[in-house]
Scaffold this active site. Sequence first.
Site, mmCIF file in Angstrom:
data_model
loop_
_atom_site.group_PDB
_atom_site.id
_atom_site.type_symbol
_atom_site.label_atom_id
_atom_site.label_comp_id
_atom_site.label_asym_id
_atom_site.label_seq_id
_atom_site.Cartn_x
_atom_site.Cartn_y
_atom_site.Cartn_z
ATOM 1 N N GLU A 41 -12.905 1.513 2.569
ATOM 2 C CA GLU A 41 -13.000 1.487 4.026
ATOM 3 C C GLU A 41 -14.250 2.216 4.529
ATOM 4 O O GLU A 41 -14.300 2.636 5.675
ATOM 5 C CB GLU A 41 -11.743 2.093 4.639
ATOM 6 C CG GLU A 41 -10.504 1.244 4.416
ATOM 7 C CD GLU A 41 -9.253 1.854 5.019
ATOM 8 O OE1 GLU A 41 -8.715 1.317 5.999
ATOM 9 O OE2 GLU A 41 -8.807 2.891 4.481
ATOM 10 N N ALA A 54 0.195 9.717 0.316
ATOM 11 C CA ALA A 54 1.023 9.092 -0.708
ATOM 12 C C ALA A 54 0.125 8.519 -1.795
ATOM 13 O O ALA A 54 -1.027 8.142 -1.535
ATOM 14 C CB ALA A 54 1.894 7.993 -0.103
ATOM 15 N N ASN A 66 -13.368 11.586 2.158
ATOM 16 C CA ASN A 66 -13.257 10.327 1.421
ATOM 17 C C ASN A 66 -14.498 9.998 0.604
ATOM 18 O O ASN A 66 -14.400 9.777 -0.609
ATOM 19 C CB ASN A 66 -12.900 9.194 2.381
ATOM 20 C CG ASN A 66 -11.407 9.043 2.558
ATOM 21 O OD1 ASN A 66 -10.726 8.467 1.728
ATOM 22 N ND2 ASN A 66 -10.884 9.577 3.644
ATOM 23 N N LYS A 81 -9.758 12.601 13.152
ATOM 24 C CA LYS A 81 -9.460 12.081 11.819
ATOM 25 C C LYS A 81 -10.718 11.505 11.174
ATOM 26 O O LYS A 81 -10.929 11.641 9.956
ATOM 27 C CB LYS A 81 -8.364 11.007 11.905
ATOM 28 C CG LYS A 81 -7.886 10.539 10.528
ATOM 29 C CD LYS A 81 -6.750 9.550 10.637
ATOM 30 C CE LYS A 81 -6.317 9.083 9.261
ATOM 31 N NZ LYS A 81 -5.227 8.081 9.307
ATOM 32 N N ASN A 111 -9.103 16.277 -3.837
ATOM 33 C CA ASN A 111 -9.577 16.893 -2.595
ATOM 34 C C ASN A 111 -9.921 18.371 -2.759
ATOM 35 O O ASN A 111 -10.900 18.856 -2.192
ATOM 36 C CB ASN A 111 -8.521 16.737 -1.496
ATOM 37 C CG ASN A 111 -8.336 15.293 -1.065
ATOM 38 O OD1 ASN A 111 -9.006 14.393 -1.566
ATOM 39 N ND2 ASN A 111 -7.420 15.070 -0.141
ATOM 40 N N ASN A 119 -12.204 12.274 7.530
ATOM 41 C CA ASN A 119 -12.376 11.185 6.571
ATOM 42 C C ASN A 119 -13.832 10.986 6.166
ATOM 43 O O ASN A 119 -14.128 10.643 5.020
ATOM 44 C CB ASN A 119 -11.836 9.876 7.143
ATOM 45 C CG ASN A 119 -10.328 9.790 7.074
ATOM 46 O OD1 ASN A 119 -9.710 10.410 6.217
ATOM 47 N ND2 ASN A 119 -9.729 9.024 7.964
ATOM 48 N N GLY A 125 0.816 -1.202 0.000
ATOM 49 C CA GLY A 125 0.000 0.000 0.000
ATOM 50 C C GLY A 125 0.848 1.250 0.000
ATOM 51 O O GLY A 125 2.058 1.211 0.261
#
Length: 319
Positions: free
Chosen positions: A282, A141, A208, A200, A218, A204, A13
């Site tokens: 997720e 990343a 997301n 967080k 974003n 998210n 990942g």
Amino acid sequence: MNELVPLTIVGQGAIGLLAACQLQRQRLPVQLWLRHNESNLRQTGKLSVDFTDLSGQSTSHIYTSVNASVFTTAPATPLITRIVIPVKAYAVLPCLAELQPYLSSQAQLIISHNGMPELEAYQQQLKAEQALWFLSTTQAALRSASGVQHTGIGQSTLAAINPTARKQSASQQQALLQQLTLALGPVTLTADILPVLWQKLAINAVINPITALHRCRNGELAAPELAPLISALLREVCLVAAAEGMDLTYASNLSRVYQVIEATKANKSSMLQDIEHGRPTEINAITGYLLRCAARHKLTLPHNERLLAQVQQLAQGQS
């Protein structure tokens, strides 16, 4: 560093490869736990990675790959003593079950993923003397076919989760902190990870799923037409947080969301990357977690509920 323990990192990942490349650039020992399902890995047991840092400089890295077959064919291989598990939330429990036979009895495990972790379930997979840590990071990343690009510097927070980790000496904790700082720094140590996780989660839960649905980077979330949705989602997050006893104020977190949108405007969220590559998302550990908490408190979150259904439908269409 006080203790030069080789670090094993699970998977290919973006965050895991970022950490591996940062360590190898500093000539520190690191190896990857990988399934040998690619032809080059089957033939050589090595993985080649092209790494591009924040300045745009590129370097090539080659990593030794370990997995269950290595231990089967090489009985004298030392058991793993320190391992970072930066996999998707839904993959953590299967990963722990797979790894357990190859971990030393006093191994240190550092789990990192988006969404709320199932900390009690993770602890049940460990032996009594194995230390469990959770690392929350905002490093950014981007994974490509040939490697990884560091796209945004962030903060990381580390917390001891089980009694074994909490009982470690100051020098042991400092050695781990130093190693993780070199990999994904800056890293701070906290006694209570929950406030960090909720902050967080608030970010998210907004960035997301919206970027995944709109297939946008974003920065496009700063568009005025998306402001009502962002506000509604965040108000629902704060409502659940309050019911859970967490101090998550709407105004400060709305400001933080827009700060992240601006700071990461060129980035693709991890959920968008998952959608683009046909991988599971997720969403269940982010929005799904919020809805499960809301159900316990008999709260309704119509905006988050709608978003969850939309992302699930989108993901099914990609599979």
